[in-house]
Design a protein around this motif. Structure first.
Motif, mmCIF file in Angstrom:
data_model
loop_
_atom_site.group_PDB
_atom_site.id
_atom_site.type_symbol
_atom_site.label_atom_id
_atom_site.label_comp_id
_atom_site.label_asym_id
_atom_site.label_seq_id
_atom_site.Cartn_x
_atom_site.Cartn_y
_atom_site.Cartn_z
ATOM 1 N N ASP A 216 80.867 29.445 46.932
ATOM 2 C CA ASP A 216 81.288 30.392 45.713
ATOM 3 C C ASP A 216 82.560 30.386 45.286
ATOM 4 O O ASP A 216 83.410 30.787 46.191
ATOM 5 C CB ASP A 216 80.591 31.732 46.213
ATOM 6 C CG ASP A 216 80.513 32.874 44.905
ATOM 7 O OD1 ASP A 216 79.433 32.975 44.449
ATOM 8 O OD2 ASP A 216 81.599 33.308 44.460
ATOM 9 N N PRO B 209 84.002 17.521 44.687
ATOM 10 C CA PRO B 209 85.308 17.844 43.790
ATOM 11 C C PRO B 209 86.448 18.802 44.533
ATOM 12 O O PRO B 209 86.989 19.599 43.889
ATOM 13 C CB PRO B 209 84.859 18.528 42.719
ATOM 14 C CG PRO B 209 83.628 19.424 43.133
ATOM 15 C CD PRO B 209 83.182 18.709 44.444
ATOM 16 N N PHE B 210 86.724 18.260 45.678
ATOM 17 C CA PHE B 210 87.589 19.260 46.653
ATOM 18 C C PHE B 210 89.075 18.875 45.794
ATOM 19 O O PHE B 210 89.824 19.897 45.644
ATOM 20 C CB PHE B 210 87.779 18.578 47.937
ATOM 21 C CG PHE B 210 86.248 18.795 48.663
ATOM 22 C CD1 PHE B 210 85.922 20.044 48.733
ATOM 23 C CD2 PHE B 210 85.855 17.690 49.215
ATOM 24 C CE1 PHE B 210 84.536 20.240 49.394
ATOM 25 C CE2 PHE B 210 84.320 17.988 49.811
ATOM 26 C CZ PHE B 210 83.996 19.300 49.880
ATOM 27 N N GLY C 38 80.201 19.831 46.620
ATOM 28 C CA GLY C 38 81.089 20.269 47.805
ATOM 29 C C GLY C 38 80.216 19.969 49.239
ATOM 30 O O GLY C 38 79.892 19.105 49.533
ATOM 31 N N ALA D 213 84.156 32.466 43.269
ATOM 32 C CA ALA D 213 84.820 33.741 43.236
ATOM 33 C C ALA D 213 85.176 34.037 44.663
ATOM 34 O O ALA D 213 86.259 34.687 44.792
ATOM 35 C CB ALA D 213 83.814 34.743 42.718
ATOM 36 N N LEU E 34 89.902 20.794 42.749
ATOM 37 C CA LEU E 34 89.790 22.130 42.699
ATOM 38 C C LEU E 34 91.434 22.405 43.636
ATOM 39 O O LEU E 34 91.324 23.555 44.215
ATOM 40 C CB LEU E 34 88.676 22.467 43.630
ATOM 41 C CG LEU E 34 87.415 22.833 43.103
ATOM 42 C CD1 LEU E 34 86.404 23.003 43.913
ATOM 43 C CD2 LEU E 34 87.478 23.897 41.739
ATOM 44 N N LYS F 151 73.413 28.956 40.645
ATOM 45 C CA LYS F 151 72.778 27.505 41.294
ATOM 46 C C LYS F 151 73.145 27.513 42.473
ATOM 47 O O LYS F 151 73.565 26.570 43.244
ATOM 48 C CB LYS F 151 74.082 26.693 40.621
ATOM 49 C CG LYS F 151 73.926 26.637 39.023
ATOM 50 C CD LYS F 151 72.909 25.965 38.600
ATOM 51 C CE LYS F 151 72.576 26.048 36.929
ATOM 52 N NZ LYS F 151 71.479 25.473 36.600
ATOM 53 N N ARG G 288 86.450 29.008 32.127
ATOM 54 C CA ARG G 288 85.802 28.023 31.742
ATOM 55 C C ARG G 288 86.543 26.933 30.635
ATOM 56 O O ARG G 288 86.368 26.707 29.756
ATOM 57 C CB ARG G 288 84.717 28.408 30.766
ATOM 58 C CG ARG G 288 83.446 29.106 31.559
ATOM 59 C CD ARG G 288 82.209 29.382 30.893
ATOM 60 N NE ARG G 288 81.107 29.872 31.750
ATOM 61 C CZ ARG G 288 80.103 28.855 32.215
ATOM 62 N NH1 ARG G 288 80.245 27.639 31.797
ATOM 63 N NH2 ARG G 288 79.267 29.488 33.029
ATOM 64 N N ASP H 94 70.762 32.285 39.773
ATOM 65 C CA ASP H 94 71.481 32.520 38.665
ATOM 66 C C ASP H 94 72.943 31.951 38.905
ATOM 67 O O ASP H 94 73.856 31.592 37.900
ATOM 68 C CB ASP H 94 71.417 34.169 38.507
ATOM 69 C CG ASP H 94 72.027 34.788 39.832
ATOM 70 O OD1 ASP H 94 71.629 34.486 40.767
ATOM 71 O OD2 ASP H 94 72.796 35.926 39.484
ATOM 72 N N PRO I 196 72.057 20.017 41.340
ATOM 73 C CA PRO I 196 72.929 19.913 41.902
ATOM 74 C C PRO I 196 73.436 20.122 43.482
ATOM 75 O O PRO I 196 72.515 20.860 44.037
ATOM 76 C CB PRO I 196 73.980 20.875 41.300
ATOM 77 C CG PRO I 196 73.256 21.548 40.123
ATOM 78 C CD PRO I 196 71.693 21.071 40.547
ATOM 79 N N ALA J 248 75.155 29.146 44.777
ATOM 80 C CA ALA J 248 76.537 29.025 45.381
ATOM 81 C C ALA J 248 76.532 29.856 46.596
ATOM 82 O O ALA J 248 75.908 30.784 46.799
ATOM 83 C CB ALA J 248 77.484 29.439 44.336
ATOM 84 N N LYS K 79 78.411 15.708 44.230
ATOM 85 C CA LYS K 79 79.821 15.476 43.990
ATOM 86 C C LYS K 79 80.469 16.385 44.931
ATOM 87 O O LYS K 79 80.002 17.450 45.483
ATOM 88 C CB LYS K 79 80.320 15.675 42.647
ATOM 89 C CG LYS K 79 80.111 16.955 42.118
ATOM 90 C CD LYS K 79 80.683 17.399 40.657
ATOM 91 C CE LYS K 79 80.246 18.453 39.872
ATOM 92 N NZ LYS K 79 81.158 18.868 38.912
ATOM 93 N N GLY L 24 77.687 24.585 45.914
ATOM 94 C CA GLY L 24 78.855 24.682 46.944
ATOM 95 C C GLY L 24 79.055 26.259 46.956
ATOM 96 O O GLY L 24 78.775 27.159 47.021
#
Ligand code: COA
Length: 257
Positions: free
Chosen positions: A65, A128-129, A105, A67, A132, A24, A248, A22, A102, A26, A126, A63
């Motif tokens: 989590d 995407p450091f 990270g 949160a 972020l 992905k 989002r 749920d 996916p 993470a 990917k 990658g």
């Protein structure tokens, strides 16, 4: 042990499967801690000849989590994520990865510490450091430019450009690209099971030799990246990016100088 890790044992092979569909797959602190512990145990367990790391046929991992990055960021070298990195970095036996969907990270950077990597055609990799507000980790700032050259590494690490399974294999980040997730998992498992027929200390001696050059420099870079990553996680830039993900919406870095 985390409920989001599935552990399967068959002759010679330990399969570690990330199982949090749920989100992905993470990676939470509990998942990192569980992986670290299982790898350390497997290193001491003579019945384990190889480890297969997978997220199943649909998704490798989105990658860390995000949160957790806000609520429970890693606090130092004893944090679960760093214990996981050290356990994989120091693991003496072969690690085989099966990558579908996916791989974001650390889902991409950890592949450079695996020995064999099988990837499905539609995999999305990917790092995407920077996107972020963070910086590269797990030795990727050293390993990627070395493997791909500065120009391509800059696209992947500074811009966070995504790439697919075909590209990963063409660039030497993966051994082989397969048609889909099921074929990828089957191929990775077949190759991982093959290690039970080989002389175990010949395999571990050879892995050690192959990974020896530049190893202490790499260990130092991983520590330096980790310290900076921890600082950057507390930065206003990272907070904007992480909040934007939760809301989002695209991140807005226009106010930063
Ligand atoms: N941490 C926490 N939750 C995550 C997550 C992550 N890294 N990646 C995805 N999720 C959650 C989403 O918030 C969503 O949760 P919800 O259903 O409760 O809203 C769920 O997983 C599905 O994600 P979604 O984005 O809808 O799936 P997708 O198939 O459209 O896209 C990804 C998949 C992986 C490409 C996308 O989720 C993504 O880019 N995630 C962030 C990856 C990232 O930046 N990781 C950190 C790198 S350092």
């Amino acid at each position: 042990m985390s409920e989001h890790l599935l552990v399967e044992r068959e002759p010679g092979l330990l399969t570690l499967r990330l199982n949090r569909p749920d989100k992905k797959n993470a990676l939470t602190r509990a998942m990192y801690g569980g992986l670290a512990e299982l790898l350390q145990q497997a290193d001491q367990d003579a019945s384990v000849r190889a480890v297969l790391l997978t997220g199943g046929a649909e998704c490798f991992t989105s990658g860390n989590d995000l949160a957790d990055f806000i609520q429970a960021p890693p606090t130092g070298p004893d944090s679960e994520v760093f214990r996981f990195m050290r356990a994989l970095f120091d693991f003496s036996k072969p690690v085989v990865a099966a990558v579908s969907g996916p791989a974001v990270g650390i889902g991409t950077t950890l592949l450079m510490h695996c020995d064999l990597v099988y990837v499905s055609r539609e995999a999305l990799l990917k790092m995407p450091f920077v996107n972020l507000g963070l910086c590269p980790e797990f030795g990727s700032s050293l390993l990627l430019p070395r493997l791909l050259g500065q120009a391509r590494a800059a696209e992947l690490l500074l811009l966070g450009a995504p790439f697919d399974g075909e590209q990963a294999a063409a660039w030497g980040l993966a051994n082989q690209v397969l048609a889909d997730g099921a074929a990828t998992l089957a191929k990775a498992r077949e190759m991982a099971l093959g290690f039970q027929h080989l002389a175990p200390s010949a395999v571990t001696d050879s892995k050690r030799l192959m990974r020896a050059p530049g190893r202490e420099e790499l260990r130092r870079v991983i520590e330096e990246e980790g310290a900076l990553f921890g600082q950057r996680l507390r930065s206003a830039e990272a907070m904007e990016a992480l909040t934007a993900f939760m809301q989002r919406r695209p991140a807005d870095f226009s106010r930063f100088v």
